[in-house]
Design a protein around this motif. Structure first.
Motif, PDB file in Angstrom:
ATOM      1  N   LYS A 120       0.920  -1.332  -0.072  1.00 46.68           N
ATOM      2  CA  LYS A 120       0.030  -0.018  -0.166  1.00 46.68           C
ATOM      3  C   LYS A 120       0.924   1.237   0.070  1.00 46.68           C
ATOM      4  CE  LYS A 120      -3.949  -2.061   2.360  1.00 46.68           C
ATOM      5  NZ  LYS A 120      -4.719  -1.826   3.720  1.00 46.68           N
ATOM      6  N   ILE A 121       0.588   2.197  -0.782  1.00 42.54           N
ATOM      7  CA  ILE A 121       1.258   3.332  -0.861  1.00 42.54           C
ATOM      8  C   ILE A 121       0.089   4.624  -0.906  1.00 42.54           C
ATOM      9  CG2 ILE A 121       2.760   5.049  -2.285  1.00 42.54           C
ATOM     10  CD1 ILE A 121       4.175   2.449  -3.460  1.00 42.54           C
ATOM     11  N   SER A 122       0.520   5.527   0.075  1.00 47.56           N
ATOM     12  CA  SER A 122      -0.409   6.840  -0.017  1.00 47.56           C
ATOM     13  C   SER A 122       0.414   7.874  -0.175  1.00 47.56           C
ATOM     14  CB  SER A 122      -1.117   7.037   1.489  1.00 47.56           C
ATOM     15  OG  SER A 122      -0.159   7.328   2.314  1.00 47.56           O
ATOM     16  N   VAL A 123      -0.258   8.906  -1.318  1.00 54.05           N
ATOM     17  CA  VAL A 123       0.380  10.097  -1.475  1.00 54.05           C
ATOM     18  C   VAL A 123      -0.608  11.345  -0.943  1.00 54.05           C
ATOM     19  CG1 VAL A 123       1.138  11.535  -3.638  1.00 54.05           C
ATOM     20  CG2 VAL A 123       1.400   8.972  -3.756  1.00 54.05           C
ATOM     21  N   HIS A 124      -0.303  11.996  -0.285  1.00 56.34           N
ATOM     22  CA  HIS A 124      -1.173  13.133   0.448  1.00 56.34           C
ATOM     23  C   HIS A 124      -0.860  14.232   0.264  1.00 56.34           C
ATOM     24  CE1 HIS A 124      -3.268  14.283   4.364  1.00 56.34           C
ATOM     25  NE2 HIS A 124      -3.886  14.732   3.398  1.00 56.34           N
ATOM     26  N   CYS A 125      -1.309  15.359   0.039  1.00 54.53           N
ATOM     27  CA  CYS A 125      -0.714  16.847   0.196  1.00 54.53           C
ATOM     28  C   CYS A 125      -1.839  17.394   1.153  1.00 54.53           C
ATOM     29  CB  CYS A 125      -1.122  17.456  -1.212  1.00 54.53           C
ATOM     30  SG  CYS A 125      -0.762  19.252  -1.165  1.00 54.53           S
ATOM     31  N   MET A 126      -1.311  18.413   1.884  1.00 57.49           N
ATOM     32  CA  MET A 126      -1.919  19.166   3.097  1.00 57.49           C
ATOM     33  C   MET A 126      -1.391  20.352   3.243  1.00 57.49           C
ATOM     34  SD  MET A 126      -0.618  17.155   6.219  1.00 57.49           S
ATOM     35  CE  MET A 126      -0.183  15.805   5.318  1.00 57.49           C
ATOM     36  N   GLU A 127      -2.244  21.421   4.021  1.00 56.83           N
ATOM     37  CA  GLU A 127      -1.783  22.939   4.156  1.00 56.83           C
ATOM     38  C   GLU A 127      -1.638  22.847   5.868  1.00 56.83           C
ATOM     39  OE1 GLU A 127      -2.303  26.782   5.517  1.00 56.83           O
ATOM     40  OE2 GLU A 127      -3.860  25.340   5.515  1.00 56.83           O
ATOM     41  N   ILE A 128      -0.342  23.389   6.110  1.00 55.40           N
ATOM     42  CA  ILE A 128      -0.080  23.628   7.512  1.00 55.40           C
ATOM     43  C   ILE A 128       0.674  24.971   7.648  1.00 55.40           C
ATOM     44  CG2 ILE A 128       1.300  22.811   9.384  1.00 55.40           C
ATOM     45  CD1 ILE A 128       1.365  20.108   8.433  1.00 55.40           C
ATOM     46  N   ASP A 129      -0.174  25.661   8.409  1.00 60.35           N
ATOM     47  CA  ASP A 129       0.264  27.271   8.472  1.00 60.35           C
ATOM     48  C   ASP A 129       0.754  28.053   7.280  1.00 60.35           C
ATOM     49  OD1 ASP A 129      -0.003  26.892  11.257  1.00 60.35           O
ATOM     50  OD2 ASP A 129       2.100  26.167  11.284  1.00 60.35           O
ATOM     51  N   GLY A 130      -0.243  27.701   6.295  1.00 62.43           N
ATOM     52  CA  GLY A 130      -0.383  28.335   4.944  1.00 62.43           C
ATOM     53  C   GLY A 130       0.701  27.858   4.192  1.00 62.43           C
TER      54      GLY A 130
END
Length: 800
Positions: free
Chosen positions: A693-703
């Motif tokens: 299993k592989i996960s690719v995740h993009c998030m926003e932290i403090d802009g």
């Protein structure tokens, strides 16, 4: 009737419990809203028209009531466009309470009510609590004052006595009310709050808001009629004189034989004046009458008779003792002692009748004339008494006003002493700061004369105390025109000025100084001089020059290294192509006679050549990362991540999930694709195939966008984690994956070139590896955003 303060001083038990403490002052309560609408706003309008107002807050406690009133006046003045404020006196018995209140610090509960009422900009956060700002604190005069025992203030327009009224015992309430009513101007207001005085009527005051405990002193107030005034001619003076002339001579004696009073001309019954001497009948009575008086008193007491009479043989008189009826509450009886003639000569009075009648008529006329004269004199005395009473009243009022002014002056003096103490502390702080400063600093006045200087400035310019007050220009030598021009420009236009000059230090060594000139301001940013700093920049300049040379050398070395890597990898590609071609020729020419082990060896050589070509390609890519210019564009982040996963064509057994909380991003798309592709490819390549299993995740932290590529593979041992980002290094020391060992080095260089950071998360004994890197936004075109979040932060899945 209100009780005067001195009448309560004899009741220490009542006063012992009196102490006003800090009470809540909720600015949003209906009572205080009524106070603001009916008192504070009209007073603010009066001050806006040029009038004045005075406010007294007795028993101020923590100062919340005084600060609340000041803030309400400030808000009312702002609505009118006026900065006028009343004179506010806040008093408390204990000096330490006054000092704490004047500091303006508030509890969180009290500050919350002030913030709720809209006074946020009048409070400041000090790091450990809320504090009233200095402009409000400066409007209030805090002083030590005992409300009950000391003279109060006068000419007050508003008294906020909620705390004092709530804490005062019942026996002290009348005294407090009297003091505060006397302190109020006609038409002044008294606020007692809704707790204890809701709807209570107070003599001398009229209700403004019964529910809120708000009262007002009427504009006029009737004075009580004094006894002995004009219109009572037959007063105590006349009665005393008539009794003196016409009453019989007598003594008033109590049961113990003490003379309590004398009537008429009683001097003939006494041996001396009883004032200042013994009042006993046994010592004060006339020696000739004493035996008869004592015997008559003893007989009257023994017989319990209303009267008794005994003869005095020596003087031929009777001694009469009569009981005086008193109130049933009197514990002891009183006796009236008088004398009369015992034997009168018996003769006919018929022939003396006309003479006696004429004598009586003459006596009556004389008595009437005397009474008229007494009445006239009594009227004159009453008039004079009225005038004296008026003068005394005026003197009493003047004395009260003087006492109030004196109290006010004491409060002002205490405030001035506190301010002088604060200024003295500030002066000491400035002196210590100047002495400890290692920078050459000179403070100038508006005429550019020296006011203060630091020891470093004294060494630099050879200054002494005698140079204070002299112009600064004469110490500047050849730099005088340049520096004085900058000083005059700062004094004229404000702002700051900086320039560099070469100046010899105290030992004569030539040094480079940065001259910083700042305005010296006071009275609402009015420029009143300048502050000139001379900062020795020689060592800093030498260090900067050295650092610049090192950076240039390092830059040339990096450029040479990248050029060498590019040239070397480019030049190595041609021989490798020749080797691969020759291997293919050998395989073709010897295919019929080649043995199996020979074919295996040729395959192995071909694999090594292919690996070498891949390493050269990666080395070329690594060198190009520092040579190519970045191009930015706005990209669809979820689409880019799915596209990079799809292009790798992972095995069907791999489950790859793609999630993104960021929808749009303005960045270098090519560089981001390179990083994501290498990380996903690295996760596929090094996985052991156990439920991959592989996960690719993009998030926003403090802009800032943050990307994560995580797998559930075997992980990377901690001892190798520092080496995986180096060139030609492989995680876990494994060399059988077919990689060149350049992938993660390329990723790290690309991330850092873009201004981000990358981290590896993996633990020994646990499966899984996570690569997390930050990707700062690039400068966006006009009218566009650098980063845009999706409307729903849910997943945007994709997978193979």
């Amino acid at each position: 009737m209100l009780t005067r303060p001195h009448a309560l001083l004899a009741a220490p038990v009542m006063l012992a419990g009196y102490k006003a403490t800090a009470l809540g002052f909720d600015l949003t309560s209906p009572a205080l809203e009524s106070l603001e609408a009916k008192v504070i706003r009209p007073l603010a309008e009066r001050m806006h028209r040029g009038g004045t107002a005075r406010v007294w807050v007795p028993s101020c406690g923590d100062g919340a009531a005084a600060y609340g009133v000041a803030m309400m006046f400030a808000a009312a003045g702002e609505r009118l466009g006026s900065a006028a404020m009343p004179r506010i006196f806040a008093t408390e018995r204990e000096p330490k309470v006054v000092r704490a209140a004047s500091a303006g610090r508030m509890s969180r509960e009290t500050a919350r009510t002030f913030l709720k009422a809209g006074h946020r900009r009048r409070l400041g956060w000090t790091g450990d609590g809320w504090q009233v700002k200095a402009d409000i604190r400066g409007r209030i005069l805090f002083s030590v004052h005992d409300t009950l025992h000391e003279t109060g203030f006068s000419n007050i327009d508003l008294i906020v006595a909620q705390a004092a009224a709530r804490q005062a015992p019942g026996g002290c309430t009348g005294c407090l009310m009297g003091l505060m009513i006397n302190a109020l101007n006609p038409g002044g207001f008294l606020f007692l709050g809704p707790d204890r005085f809701m709807g209570v009527a107070i003599d001398g005051l009229e209700h403004v808001d019964p529910i809120a405990g708000l009262y007002r002193r009427p504009l006029t107030r009737s004075q009580p009629r004094r006894a002995g005034r004009r219109g009572s001619p037959r007063g105590p003076i006349l009665l005393e004189r008539l009794a003196h002339h016409f009453a019989p001579s007598a003594l008033v004696v109590d049961a113990s034989g003490q003379i309590t009073a004398t009537i008429g001309t009683a001097a003939s019954l006494l041996r001396h004046d009883i004032d200042g001497h013994s009042r006993s009948v046994a010592t004060a009575a006339h020696p000739d009458l004493k035996p008869a008086m004592i015997n008559a008193l003893v007989e009257a007491v023994r017989m319990d008779a209303p009267s008794c009479r005994l003869a005095d043989e020596s003087r031929d008189v009777w001694v009469h003792v009569e009981s005086i009826a008193r109130s049933e509450l009197d514990a002891q009886p009183l006796w009236l002692v008088r004398t009369s003639v015992r034997h009168a000569p018996e003769r006919s009075l018929a022939g003396d009748a006309p003479l006696l009648r004429a004598h009586l008529e003459s006596t009556a006329r004389t008595l009437q004339q005397t009474m008229d004269e007494v009445a006239t004199q009594n009227l004159a005395l009453a008039t004079a008494n009225d005038e004296l009473q008026s003068i005394n009243d005026e003197l009493e009022r003047s004395n009260h006003r003087l006492a109030a002014v004196n109290t006010e002056l004491i409060a002002v003096r205490q405030d001035h002493e506190r301010q002088i103490e604060e200024l003295s502390g500030l002066s000491h702080d400035v002196e210590n700061l100047l002495r400890s400063a290692e920078i050459a600093l000179v403070v100038l006045d508006a005429a550019h004369r020296i006011r203060r200087y630091t020891p470093a400035a004294a060494g630099l310019f050879c200054l002494t105390r005698r140079d204070v007050g002299h112009g600064f220009g004469k110490f500047l030598g050849a730099h005088k025109p340049l520096i004085m021009e900058a000083i005059e420009r700062v004094a004229r236009d404000g702002g700051n000025s900086r320039l560099r000059v070469d100046w010899p230090n105290g030992s004569g060594e030539q040094r480079t100084f940065q001259v910083q000139i700042h305005p010296y301001t006071k009275d609402k940013d009015k420029v009143a001089g300048s502050v000139v700093c001379f900062v020795d920049m020689s060592d800093i300049k030498a260090a900067q020059d050295n650092l610049e040379r090192q950076n240039q050398m390092l830059q040339r070395a990096n450029e040479d290294l990248e050029r060498f890597a590019y040239i070397a990898s480019h030049d190595l590609k041609s021989p490798l192509r020749s080797v691969r071609t020759m291997l293919e020729f050998l395989r073709s020419d010897l295919s019929e006679v080649m043995q199996a082990d020979h074919a295996e060896h040729l395959d192995l050589v071909a694999q090594r050549v292919q690996q070498m070509e891949r390493m050269i390609e990666d080395l070329l890519a690594y060198s190009r990362l520092g040579r190519e210019d970045a191009t930015t564009e706005t990209i669809d982040v979820p689409g880019l991540l799915r596209a990079e996963v799809d292009v790798l064509d992972a095995p069907e057994t791999f489950q790859i999930d793609v999630q993104s909380e960021v929808s749009k991003l303005h960045t270098d798309s090519g560089l981001l694709k390179h990083v994501v592709r290498n990380l996903v490819e690295n996760a596929i390549k090094h996985h052991d195939g156990v439920e991959p299993k592989i996960s690719v995740h993009c998030m926003e932290i403090d802009g800032t966008p943050v990307f994560e590529v995580a797998d559930n593979g075997p992980g990377i041992p901690e001892r190798y984690q520092q080496r995986v980002f180096e060139i030609f290094q492989k995680g876990g020391g494994r060399a059988n994956t077919g990689g060149s060992g350049m992938g993660l080095a390329l990723v790290k260089k690309a991330v850092e070139r873009h201004g981000g950071t990358i981290a590896l998360l993996s633990k020994d004994g646990e499966r899984g590896t996570t690569f997390r890197f930050t990707w700062p936004c690039s400068a966006q075109p006009e009218g566009e955003g650098a980063l845009e979040l999706v409307g729903d932060a849910g997943a945007s899945p994709g997978g193979n």
